[in-house]
Design an enzyme around this catalytic site. Structure first.
Site, PDB file in Angstrom:
ATOM      1  CG  ASN A   7      -2.832   2.443   6.895  1.00 27.06           C
ATOM      2  OD1 ASN A   7      -1.916   3.113   6.444  1.00 27.06           O
ATOM      3  ND2 ASN A   7      -3.633   1.737   6.137  1.00 27.06           N
ATOM      4  CG  HIS A  10      -2.274   8.637   4.469  1.00 24.43           C
ATOM      5  ND1 HIS A  10      -2.342   8.679   3.094  1.00 24.43           N
ATOM      6  CD2 HIS A  10      -3.360   7.960   4.890  1.00 24.43           C
ATOM      7  CE1 HIS A  10      -3.460   8.073   2.691  1.00 24.43           C
ATOM      8  NE2 HIS A  10      -4.086   7.620   3.772  1.00 24.43           N
ATOM      9  CG  HIS A  44      -3.194  -0.603   0.422  1.00 26.26           C
ATOM     10  ND1 HIS A  44      -4.411  -0.052   0.118  1.00 26.26           N
ATOM     11  CD2 HIS A  44      -2.971  -1.548  -0.543  1.00 26.26           C
ATOM     12  CE1 HIS A  44      -4.909  -0.628  -0.963  1.00 26.26           C
ATOM     13  NE2 HIS A  44      -4.056  -1.529  -1.389  1.00 26.26           N
ATOM     14  NE  ARG A  46      -3.926   2.438  -3.996  1.00 29.53           N
ATOM     15  CZ  ARG A  46      -5.221   2.438  -3.690  1.00 29.53           C
ATOM     16  NH1 ARG A  46      -5.608   2.562  -2.437  1.00 29.53           N
ATOM     17  NH2 ARG A  46      -6.131   2.343  -4.625  1.00 29.53           N
ATOM     18  NE  ARG A  50      -2.780   5.779  -5.134  1.00 27.34           N
ATOM     19  CZ  ARG A  50      -4.118   5.767  -5.233  1.00 27.34           C
ATOM     20  NH1 ARG A  50      -4.840   6.260  -4.251  1.00 27.34           N
ATOM     21  NH2 ARG A  50      -4.716   5.299  -6.295  1.00 27.34           N
ATOM     22  CD  GLU A  71      -5.116  -1.762   4.422  1.00 22.78           C
ATOM     23  OE1 GLU A  71      -5.103  -1.004   3.437  1.00 22.78           O
ATOM     24  OE2 GLU A  71      -5.583  -1.433   5.513  1.00 22.78           O
ATOM     25  CB  THR A 102      -9.791   0.997   0.106  1.00 25.38           C
ATOM     26  OG1 THR A 102      -8.376   0.880   0.184  1.00 25.38           O
ATOM     27  CG2 THR A 102     -10.380  -0.335  -0.287  1.00 25.38           C
ATOM     28  CD  GLU A 152      -9.832  -3.435   8.037  1.00 22.37           C
ATOM     29  OE1 GLU A 152      -8.760  -4.048   7.857  1.00 22.37           O
ATOM     30  OE2 GLU A 152      -9.957  -2.198   7.868  1.00 22.37           O
ATOM     31  CG  HIS A 192     -11.824   3.035   4.655  1.00 26.54           C
ATOM     32  ND1 HIS A 192     -12.297   4.243   4.209  1.00 26.54           N
ATOM     33  CD2 HIS A 192     -10.796   2.710   3.840  1.00 26.54           C
ATOM     34  CE1 HIS A 192     -11.600   4.628   3.161  1.00 26.54           C
ATOM     35  NE2 HIS A 192     -10.669   3.723   2.918  1.00 26.54           N
TER      36      HIS A 192
END
Ligand code: PXP
Length: 240
Positions: A7, A10, A44, A46, A50, A71, A102, A152, A192
Site C-alpha cells: 500500500n 503514505h 485507498h 478516500r 487526504r 480500497e 481505517t 481481507e 492493517h
C-alpha cells in the site's frame, strides 16, 4: 508463499503535507515496490482525498504491471470511479472522515443491501471484489453470501492488542476466520497494522493468500529506500 501487496498511500501522505509539491510520487513508489517483488499495489482513494488523488489512481492503472488494488467505500461516486478506472481488485472498506486510518472491518449486517449490490456491480464489470471485515464468523458468511471473490481479514485489533492474553485471543479469531473462509472457498487476504515484527507471528499459519501492508513499509522506506524495505518484508513472508 503468501503474496505481498504494498500500500503506497503514505508516499502520498508525505507529498500532501506540503502544498504545490509533486514529490514523493506514489507512482514511483509503486514501480520500485514491484521491482522488489511486490505482487500488487494498493491505494485507498478516500472521500476527503487526504493522500491518494484521482490522478494517482489513473496513472497507476497505466503503470502497474502486477495488480492494482483499489480500497474504497461502497458509495455511488466510488463505484463510478472504479468502473471507469478498472482496477484488478476493489477492496471495500468502511470510511469515516474523522478517522486517522481505517478503524475496523465493514459491517455486512448493517450495510447488507449496499454491499451486495456493489459487489454485484463491480464483479459484473470483471473487477474482483474483496471485503475488509473483522475476523467474525457471521461477517465471513455474509461476504460469501454476497458472492465476493475474497475477504481481507482486519488484523488491526490483533496488532494493537496490549497484552499477550489479548494477542492470543485476537490471533485465534484470525485463524478461525481464515479456516471458515477457506472452507467457503473465499480468497483470503489480511492486513492493517502489520509490521516487520508482527508479520512473523504468522509463522506456520499458511491460510493467508496475500498480506496487504503499507505504513510499516513506507516508514522503513523513508530510511532505507523502497526496494530494500519491500525486500525485507518479502524475506520475512518467505520465512513464514
Ligand atoms: N488493508 C486495508 C483495508 C487498509 O485500509 C489499510 C490501510 O490503508 C491496510 C490494509 C494497510 O494498513 P497499514 O498501512 O497499517 O499497513
Amino acid at each position: 508463499m503468501a503474496r505481498l501487496a504494498v500500500n503506497v498511500d503514505h508516499t502520498a501522505t508525505i507529498r500532501q503535507s506540503r502544498e504545490n509539491v509533486s514529490y514523493p510520487d506514489p507512482v514511483a513508489a509503486a514501480v520500485l515496490a514491484e521491482l522488489a517483488g511486490a505482487s500488487g499495489i494498493v491505494v485507498h482513494l478516500r472521500e476527503d482525498r487526504r493522500h491518494i488523488q484521482e490522478r494517482d489512481v489513473k496513472i497507476l492503472r497505466e503503470v502497474v504491471q502486477t495488480r492494482l488494488i483499489l480500497e474504497m467505500a461502497a458509495t455511488p461516486e466510488m463505484v463510478g470511479m472504479a468502473l471507469g478506472i478498472q482496477p484488478d481488485v476493489v477492496t471495500l472498506v468502511p470510511e469515516k472522515r474523522e478517522e486517522l486510518t481505517t478503524e475496523g472491518g465493514l459491517d455486512l449486517v448493517g450495510h447488507w443491501e449496499t454491499i451486495a449490490e456493489t459487489v454485484d456491480t463491480l464483479q459484473n464489470s470483471s473487477i474482483q471484489v474483496s471485503i475488509f471485515i473483522d475476523p467474525v464468523q457471521e461477517q465471513i458468511k455474509l461476504a460469501h453470501k454476497a458472492n465476493a471473490s475474497m475477504i481481507e481479514i482486519h488484523t488491526g485489533t490483533y496488532c494493537d492488542a496490549a497484552t499477550p492474553q489479548k494477542k492470543k485471543q485476537e490471533f485465534a479469531k484470525i485463524t478461525a476466520a481464515a479456516k471458515l473462509a477457506r472452507k467457503l472457498k473465499l480468497g483470503i487476504n489480511a492486513g492493517h497494522g502489520l509490521s516487520y515484527n508482527s508479520i512473523t507471528d504468522f509463522k506456520g499459519f499458511n491460510e493467508i493468500d496475500e498480506f496487504s501492508i503499507g505504513h510499516s513499509i513506507i516508514s522503513r522506506a523513508v530510511l532505507v529506500g523502497m526496494e530494500r524495505a519491500v525486500s525485507e518484508m518479502l524475506a520475512l513472508i518467505k520465512g513464514l
